[in-house]
Design a protein around this motif. Structure first.
Motif, PDB file in Angstrom:
ATOM      1  N   THR A 222       0.832  -1.203   0.000  1.00  0.00           N
ATOM      2  CA  THR A 222       0.000   0.000   0.000  1.00  0.00           C
ATOM      3  C   THR A 222       0.870   1.257   0.000  1.00  0.00           C
ATOM      4  O   THR A 222       0.497   2.281  -0.578  1.00  0.00           O
ATOM      5  CB  THR A 222      -0.967   0.011   1.191  1.00  0.00           C
ATOM      6  OG1 THR A 222      -0.248  -0.240   2.412  1.00  0.00           O
ATOM      7  CG2 THR A 222      -2.042  -1.060   1.030  1.00  0.00           C
ATOM      8  N   GLY A 223       2.039   1.179   0.629  1.00  0.00           N
ATOM      9  CA  GLY A 223       2.975   2.297   0.571  1.00  0.00           C
ATOM     10  C   GLY A 223       3.498   2.511  -0.839  1.00  0.00           C
ATOM     11  O   GLY A 223       3.578   3.646  -1.331  1.00  0.00           O
ATOM     12  N   LEU A 224       3.845   1.417  -1.515  1.00  0.00           N
ATOM     13  CA  LEU A 224       4.336   1.521  -2.895  1.00  0.00           C
ATOM     14  C   LEU A 224       3.255   2.028  -3.844  1.00  0.00           C
ATOM     15  O   LEU A 224       3.551   2.736  -4.815  1.00  0.00           O
ATOM     16  CB  LEU A 224       4.833   0.150  -3.358  1.00  0.00           C
ATOM     17  CG  LEU A 224       6.152  -0.327  -2.749  1.00  0.00           C
ATOM     18  CD1 LEU A 224       6.438  -1.777  -3.138  1.00  0.00           C
ATOM     19  CD2 LEU A 224       7.305   0.570  -3.191  1.00  0.00           C
ATOM     20  N   LEU A 225       2.003   1.694  -3.563  1.00  0.00           N
ATOM     21  CA  LEU A 225       0.914   2.177  -4.408  1.00  0.00           C
ATOM     22  C   LEU A 225       0.768   3.697  -4.307  1.00  0.00           C
ATOM     23  O   LEU A 225       0.413   4.361  -5.293  1.00  0.00           O
ATOM     24  CB  LEU A 225      -0.400   1.487  -4.030  1.00  0.00           C
ATOM     25  CG  LEU A 225      -0.489  -0.007  -4.382  1.00  0.00           C
ATOM     26  CD1 LEU A 225      -1.817  -0.582  -3.903  1.00  0.00           C
ATOM     27  CD2 LEU A 225      -0.307  -0.239  -5.882  1.00  0.00           C
ATOM     28  N   LEU A 226       1.058   4.246  -3.134  1.00  0.00           N
ATOM     29  CA  LEU A 226       1.052   5.704  -3.018  1.00  0.00           C
ATOM     30  C   LEU A 226       2.186   6.315  -3.845  1.00  0.00           C
ATOM     31  O   LEU A 226       2.016   7.366  -4.478  1.00  0.00           O
ATOM     32  CB  LEU A 226       1.184   6.122  -1.558  1.00  0.00           C
ATOM     33  CG  LEU A 226      -0.043   5.869  -0.657  1.00  0.00           C
ATOM     34  CD1 LEU A 226       0.227   6.398   0.743  1.00  0.00           C
ATOM     35  CD2 LEU A 226      -1.289   6.526  -1.236  1.00  0.00           C
TER      36      LEU A 226
END
Length: 291
Positions: A222-226
């Motif tokens: 989810t961090g990488l998606l940001l």
């Protein structure tokens, strides 16, 4: 506590094993909670009596009962211990793979009986410590990725997309500006102790390790998606990401995953709550819950 070749005793926690149980002490560590100093052997009747009357059977009283019992106990001949162990050998299962001894009936279905000199106690303590170590790493992940969870809890998908596309300026989103850097999520995973967690893998069940892996991967992805959202100038929603879908379905039932995707806000937080419940249940810290 045995009658002939049958073990009939129950191992009771002096300070309760889990939240809501008799004499539970939240300040206890997992190791202290399941250590022999916090355990006392009772017959099934007295186990029920002491847990139903917490006022009469305080921690101090149970400790005194334990001391009196041990002071008056007689040594059991080694041949008797070995005889019981051998008679149960075909029906034994290892106790507390991840959560230590629970206060259940002591019989062949849930405890390993060892002859004197066994190292099972040391292994059991190491297993308990491994669970506690993994849980502490998960707490660090929660702290490192707190803002990822926060913005998902506060903002709708369309609001997120409006910000990333430049259609709307949301000051709240300044809290995640660090994710413009592609290395941020990886650095946070390393800082939380993701690499050190591998040392605990031999001491926990495959199911527990899988749940732990999914939780840390959900934080990281989810961090990488940001990061991708900043790069693509649109909100890359975790709900439509096949990677997140596969991760969640590896640990949660399909209907739970669909429910999470349908949530307009707080989906990530709810998913993590579900996963942490699964972790604690597998560790023996909570009763099995249906999702």
């Amino acid at each position: 506590m045995a009658i002939d070749d049958t073990l009939v005793g129950e191992i009771c926690h002096i300070k309760g094993a889990r939240l809501g149980s008799a004499r539970y002490d939240p300040a206890q560590s997992a190791v202290e909670r399941h250590h022999r100093d916090n355990l006392v052997l009772m017959c099934p009747t007295h186990h029920t009596v002491i847990d139903d009357d917490e006022a009469s059977y305080s921690v101090e009283r149970l400790l005194q009962i334990k001391r009196d019992h041990e002071a008056n106990a007689t040594t059991v001949p080694e041949e008797d211990v070995s005889r019981i162990a051998i008679s149960l050998e075909q029906n034994i299962s290892t106790v507390g793979q991840t959560g230590g001894l629970s206060a259940h009936t002591v019989h062949a279905a849930n405890i390993t009986v060892q002859a004197p000199g066994s190292s099972s106690n040391l292994l059991n303590q190491r297993q308990i410590q491994a669970v506690e170590n993994l849980w502490q790493i998960l707490r660090k992940f929660s702290a490192e990725f707190s803002m990822v969870v926060f913005v998902d809890t506060i903002l709708l998908q369309e609001e997120m997309n409006a910000h990333f596309s430049g259609a709307r300026d949301l000051p709240l989103m300044d809290s995640i500006l660090e994710y413009r850097n592609p290395q941020t999520a990886i650095a946070k995973m390393t800082k939380a102790g993701g690499e050190e967690a591998a040392a605990e893998r031999p001491f926990v069940s495959q199911r527990l390790w899988s749940i732990f892996f999914v939780i840390q991967a959900v934080y990281g992805r989810t961090g990488l998606l940001l990061t991708n959202s900043f790069k693509e100038e649109r909100y890359v929603d975790w709900r439509s990401d096949s990677g997140c879908d596969q991760l969640l379905r590896a640990a949660l039932p399909s209907h739970a995953v669909e429910h999470l995707k349908a949530l307009q806000i707080s989906g990530i937080r709810t998913a993590l709550d579900y996963l942490e419940d699964q972790f604690l249940t597998e560790a023996g810290m909570r009763k099995v819950q249906q999702i």
